[in-house]
Design a protein around this motif. Structure first.
Motif, PDB file in Angstrom:
ATOM      1  N   LEU A 105       0.844  -1.195   0.000  1.00  0.00           N
ATOM      2  CA  LEU A 105       0.000   0.000   0.000  1.00  0.00           C
ATOM      3  C   LEU A 105       0.882   1.250   0.000  1.00  0.00           C
ATOM      4  O   LEU A 105       2.017   1.211   0.469  1.00  0.00           O
ATOM      5  CB  LEU A 105      -0.909   0.008   1.234  1.00  0.00           C
ATOM      6  CG  LEU A 105      -1.883  -1.165   1.356  1.00  0.00           C
ATOM      7  CD1 LEU A 105      -2.673  -1.068   2.656  1.00  0.00           C
ATOM      8  CD2 LEU A 105      -2.822  -1.243   0.159  1.00  0.00           C
ATOM      9  N   GLU A 113      -7.993   6.208  -1.021  1.00  0.00           N
ATOM     10  CA  GLU A 113      -7.125   6.669  -2.114  1.00  0.00           C
ATOM     11  C   GLU A 113      -6.321   5.506  -2.693  1.00  0.00           C
ATOM     12  O   GLU A 113      -6.123   5.421  -3.911  1.00  0.00           O
ATOM     13  CB  GLU A 113      -6.192   7.768  -1.601  1.00  0.00           C
ATOM     14  CG  GLU A 113      -6.912   9.073  -1.316  1.00  0.00           C
ATOM     15  CD  GLU A 113      -6.081  10.056  -0.506  1.00  0.00           C
ATOM     16  OE1 GLU A 113      -6.381  11.256  -0.568  1.00  0.00           O
ATOM     17  OE2 GLU A 113      -5.137   9.625   0.208  1.00  0.00           O
ATOM     18  N   ASN A 114      -5.856   4.584  -1.831  1.00  0.00           N
ATOM     19  CA  ASN A 114      -5.122   3.413  -2.322  1.00  0.00           C
ATOM     20  C   ASN A 114      -5.980   2.582  -3.263  1.00  0.00           C
ATOM     21  O   ASN A 114      -5.527   2.160  -4.334  1.00  0.00           O
ATOM     22  CB  ASN A 114      -4.656   2.543  -1.141  1.00  0.00           C
ATOM     23  CG  ASN A 114      -3.236   2.848  -0.691  1.00  0.00           C
ATOM     24  OD1 ASN A 114      -2.277   2.485  -1.359  1.00  0.00           O
ATOM     25  ND2 ASN A 114      -3.126   3.538   0.431  1.00  0.00           N
ATOM     26  N   VAL A 115      -7.238   2.350  -2.873  1.00  0.00           N
ATOM     27  CA  VAL A 115      -8.121   1.507  -3.688  1.00  0.00           C
ATOM     28  C   VAL A 115      -8.509   2.218  -4.987  1.00  0.00           C
ATOM     29  O   VAL A 115      -8.663   1.585  -6.037  1.00  0.00           O
ATOM     30  CB  VAL A 115      -9.374   1.091  -2.880  1.00  0.00           C
ATOM     31  CG1 VAL A 115     -10.340   0.283  -3.742  1.00  0.00           C
ATOM     32  CG2 VAL A 115      -8.962   0.266  -1.663  1.00  0.00           C
ATOM     33  N   THR A 117      -6.687   4.294  -6.707  1.00  0.00           N
ATOM     34  CA  THR A 117      -5.543   4.584  -7.590  1.00  0.00           C
ATOM     35  C   THR A 117      -5.608   3.875  -8.942  1.00  0.00           C
ATOM     36  O   THR A 117      -5.451   4.517  -9.981  1.00  0.00           O
ATOM     37  CB  THR A 117      -4.216   4.272  -6.863  1.00  0.00           C
ATOM     38  OG1 THR A 117      -4.082   5.185  -5.775  1.00  0.00           O
ATOM     39  CG2 THR A 117      -3.019   4.437  -7.788  1.00  0.00           C
ATOM     40  N   ALA A 131     -14.327   2.788  -5.416  1.00  0.00           N
ATOM     41  CA  ALA A 131     -13.373   2.395  -4.371  1.00  0.00           C
ATOM     42  C   ALA A 131     -14.075   2.275  -3.024  1.00  0.00           C
ATOM     43  O   ALA A 131     -13.825   1.339  -2.253  1.00  0.00           O
ATOM     44  CB  ALA A 131     -12.244   3.411  -4.290  1.00  0.00           C
ATOM     45  N   GLU A 134     -16.011  -0.909  -2.927  1.00  0.00           N
ATOM     46  CA  GLU A 134     -15.135  -2.080  -2.780  1.00  0.00           C
ATOM     47  C   GLU A 134     -14.643  -2.219  -1.344  1.00  0.00           C
ATOM     48  O   GLU A 134     -14.523  -3.331  -0.814  1.00  0.00           O
ATOM     49  CB  GLU A 134     -13.951  -1.967  -3.746  1.00  0.00           C
ATOM     50  CG  GLU A 134     -13.333  -3.287  -4.127  1.00  0.00           C
ATOM     51  CD  GLU A 134     -14.301  -4.214  -4.871  1.00  0.00           C
ATOM     52  OE1 GLU A 134     -14.314  -5.414  -4.534  1.00  0.00           O
ATOM     53  OE2 GLU A 134     -15.044  -3.749  -5.750  1.00  0.00           O
ATOM     54  N   VAL A 159      -7.492  -4.054   2.339  1.00  0.00           N
ATOM     55  CA  VAL A 159      -7.389  -2.898   1.438  1.00  0.00           C
ATOM     56  C   VAL A 159      -6.688  -3.316   0.144  1.00  0.00           C
ATOM     57  O   VAL A 159      -7.109  -2.957  -0.962  1.00  0.00           O
ATOM     58  CB  VAL A 159      -6.644  -1.726   2.113  1.00  0.00           C
ATOM     59  CG1 VAL A 159      -6.423  -0.578   1.118  1.00  0.00           C
ATOM     60  CG2 VAL A 159      -7.421  -1.219   3.320  1.00  0.00           C
ATOM     61  N   ALA A 160      -5.608  -4.107   0.285  1.00  0.00           N
ATOM     62  CA  ALA A 160      -4.872  -4.569  -0.903  1.00  0.00           C
ATOM     63  C   ALA A 160      -5.769  -5.437  -1.792  1.00  0.00           C
ATOM     64  O   ALA A 160      -5.700  -5.356  -3.026  1.00  0.00           O
ATOM     65  CB  ALA A 160      -3.623  -5.339  -0.480  1.00  0.00           C
ATOM     66  N   ARG A 163      -8.156  -3.170  -3.619  1.00  0.00           N
ATOM     67  CA  ARG A 163      -7.456  -2.478  -4.713  1.00  0.00           C
ATOM     68  C   ARG A 163      -7.257  -3.414  -5.904  1.00  0.00           C
ATOM     69  O   ARG A 163      -7.398  -3.010  -7.059  1.00  0.00           O
ATOM     70  CB  ARG A 163      -6.095  -1.951  -4.219  1.00  0.00           C
ATOM     71  CG  ARG A 163      -5.315  -1.185  -5.272  1.00  0.00           C
ATOM     72  CD  ARG A 163      -3.968  -0.723  -4.751  1.00  0.00           C
ATOM     73  NE  ARG A 163      -3.149  -1.840  -4.299  1.00  0.00           N
ATOM     74  CZ  ARG A 163      -1.973  -1.709  -3.696  1.00  0.00           C
ATOM     75  NH1 ARG A 163      -1.493  -0.500  -3.443  1.00  0.00           N
ATOM     76  NH2 ARG A 163      -1.279  -2.761  -3.325  1.00  0.00           N
ATOM     77  N   VAL A 166     -10.907  -3.962  -7.562  1.00  0.00           N
ATOM     78  CA  VAL A 166     -11.792  -2.841  -7.896  1.00  0.00           C
ATOM     79  C   VAL A 166     -11.936  -2.650  -9.410  1.00  0.00           C
ATOM     80  O   VAL A 166     -12.941  -2.150  -9.894  1.00  0.00           O
ATOM     81  CB  VAL A 166     -11.307  -1.540  -7.210  1.00  0.00           C
ATOM     82  CG1 VAL A 166     -10.060  -0.980  -7.894  1.00  0.00           C
ATOM     83  CG2 VAL A 166     -12.425  -0.502  -7.155  1.00  0.00           C
ATOM     84  N   THR A 167     -10.952  -3.110 -10.175  1.00  0.00           N
ATOM     85  CA  THR A 167     -11.011  -2.977 -11.639  1.00  0.00           C
ATOM     86  C   THR A 167     -11.717  -4.165 -12.296  1.00  0.00           C
ATOM     87  O   THR A 167     -11.789  -4.222 -13.520  1.00  0.00           O
ATOM     88  CB  THR A 167      -9.592  -2.862 -12.227  1.00  0.00           C
ATOM     89  OG1 THR A 167      -8.830  -4.006 -11.821  1.00  0.00           O
ATOM     90  CG2 THR A 167      -8.880  -1.595 -11.752  1.00  0.00           C
TER      91      THR A 167
END
Length: 238
Positions: A105, A113-115, A117, A131, A134, A159-160, A163, A166-167
């Motif tokens: 992260l 913000e991390n998710v 990105t 985000a 998610e 969180v990782a 991230r 999320v796509t």
């Protein structure tokens, strides 16, 4: 419309005689030797073997994070070995999610913000809404404004995961995703990983040392000294 049961589905990921050599202090070091392997869409594949057997290197080659030194790597019908760094980065952004043992992260960014990105990098206008949704899906909606240093290891790995997913990637690569977690957090992350895989229909390829984790995979491939061991190689060829 009935499908032909004897027709083999096109593999989502295919390696033909893939090898990997890296330059060490004393010259080239051969990491992978002639790996030939197909992965079908929706499959969960476990990569196991002793430390130094090449499991993580094989995962990196599958994701184009390391360029194969020889042979071919095809993903979603495209030849990763023919792509330059920029093309590989775009391909990963659009089609793959990667979860590492050590979270990776960005410490100066909040969970939200991390998710967001990868979505922002892809030019998605609704990056922060997606985000946030998610983070809710991994049970961390209430931690959206917290920084990684304010979260536990289990929360950081959630969180990782958010991230990476999320796509809505077609292929999810996980390298020892529970390796830095205690048994309780590790079990929770694994349940979440399989649940998200089911929800989004992703193909999951995972490096693990945990037998209980390997047991949940559709198929397990064992590596030894940078090669598929003979039992696994026979199974992969059938």
């Amino acid at each position: 419309m009935h499908s032909n049961p004897s027709a083999q589905p096109e593999p989502i990921l295919s390696l033909q005689d893939a090898s990997l050599s890296l330059i060490g202090n004393t010259g080239p070091v051969d990491i992978l030797h002639g790996i030939t392997l197909d992965v079908t869409a929706g499959e969960t594949l476990g990569l196991i073997g002793p430390s130094g057997s090449g499991k993580s290197s094989l995962l990196m080659v599958m994701g184009g994070l390391e360029q194969a030194s020889g042979g071919r790597v095809h993903a979603l019908g495209q030849d990763l070995t023919a792509m330059d760094e920029d093309a590989l980065a775009r391909f990963r952004r659009d089609n793959m999610g990667v979860v590492f043992q050590s979270f990776h992260l960005i410490p100066t960014m909040t969970a939200l913000e991390n998710v967001a990105t990868p979505l922002e990098l892809a030019g998605q206008k609704d990056a922060f809404e997606r985000a946030r949704a998610e983070l809710e899906a991994v049970g961390l909606g209430h931690r959206a404004d917290h920084f990684p240093a304010q979260m536990s290891g289990g929360e950081q790995q959630r969180v990782a995961l958010a991230r990476a997913l999320v796509t809505r990637p077609r292929i999810l690569l996980a390298d020892e995703p529970t390796g830095n977690l205690d048994a309780t957090n590790g079990a929770a992350i694994m349940d979440l990983l399989f649940d998200l895989r089911d929800r989004y229909g992703a193909t999951l390829i995972m490096v693990t040392h945990a037998p209980e984790l390997a047991a949940r995979c559709d198929r397990v491939i064992r590596l030894r000294d940078g090669r598929l061991d003979q039992d696994a190689a026979r199974e992969a060829a059938e």
